[in-house]
Write a protein that holds these residues in place. Sequence first.
Motif, PDB file in Angstrom:
ATOM      1  N   GLY A  27      -1.456  -4.099  -0.424  1.00 62.85           N
ATOM      2  CA  GLY A  27      -2.714  -4.399  -1.095  1.00 62.85           C
ATOM      3  C   GLY A  27      -2.674  -5.562  -2.060  1.00 62.85           C
ATOM      4  O   GLY A  27      -3.682  -5.869  -2.700  1.00 62.85           O
ATOM      5  N   LEU A  28      -1.532  -6.254  -2.165  1.00 62.91           N
ATOM      6  CA  LEU A  28      -1.422  -7.344  -3.126  1.00 62.91           C
ATOM      7  C   LEU A  28      -1.613  -8.726  -2.509  1.00 62.91           C
ATOM      8  O   LEU A  28      -1.765  -9.713  -3.236  1.00 62.91           O
ATOM      9  N   ALA A 246      -6.510  -4.688  -6.244  1.00 62.73           N
ATOM     10  CA  ALA A 246      -6.903  -4.572  -4.840  1.00 62.73           C
ATOM     11  C   ALA A 246      -8.411  -4.560  -4.672  1.00 62.73           C
ATOM     12  O   ALA A 246      -8.926  -5.005  -3.640  1.00 62.73           O
ATOM     13  N   PRO A 249      -9.530  -8.806  -5.828  1.00 58.72           N
ATOM     14  CA  PRO A 249      -8.314  -9.634  -5.884  1.00 58.72           C
ATOM     15  C   PRO A 249      -8.542 -11.058  -6.372  1.00 58.72           C
ATOM     16  O   PRO A 249      -7.730 -11.578  -7.148  1.00 58.72           O
TER      17      PRO A 249
END
Length: 272
Positions: A27-28, A246, A249
């Motif tokens: 999720g990064l 997330a 972002p």
Amino acid sequence: MTDLHYDVRGTGPVLLVLPGGAGHPMGLDAMTDVLCDRFTVVTCDPLGLAHGRLGEPVGDQRVEDWSDGADRVLDEVLPEGEGAYVLGTSSGAIAGLDLLVRHPERLRHVVAHEPPCVGVLPDGAQQQAAFREVYDVYRAAGPRAAGARLGAVLTGAETVAESSESQPLSREQELGSPMALFLAHVLRPFTAYVPDLTALTGSSARLTLAAGVDSRAQLLHRTAQFLSRHTGSSFVEFPGGHVGVAEHPADFAGLLAETLVPVGDSPAPWTT
């Protein structure tokens, strides 16, 4: 000594990213995509879960081991004579605080987003006990029930809807789930960690505490504000909630870059 697992992308000063949960960097990517134009983004994976070790045995984790691993990563990626920026989120934020306490000379600036080191609070013992209860629920009823209880602890909800589908995982199932590994082996030792406020006060110019706008009035927003006030460090609200990195972002990355290196500035010459 354990192997190091990390990814490097982009160009510019080093930005060390310490993920939350069990350290899986899932999720990064959307955030780091934005940051790669301004930083050499080094994303740690302390248990190697995204590097082929998901499913292998894992024991209870120590904050100091994560921060020592981060320091060893800096040994490999940090150019001689330079310092690193750091973003830590959740459990990764606790590791970032410990890294700043024990290795401040390596770091330009640390942003610690919603670290769950609730032991610093006036009601810290009660809050730590609540996280231990989450672990007990996990062992008795599995990750679905524990996740619901964890959400209640973070938001301050008084009641939790129990799921009839909740059941414990087998050890094999647990080892294959980053969330289960977090509940089993990270949650208790990390929420039991109490940072050295005196040392952080001495490094306050290199520290920003952060919390999500959507986390206002919740436990970890209160924790971040408390740490900011009691160390003399800056406090910044980021988009979203506990997982704002997330949820938003691009906006999260933009505010992070501005917090670390304001627009129009360039990284100052590094001195210890």
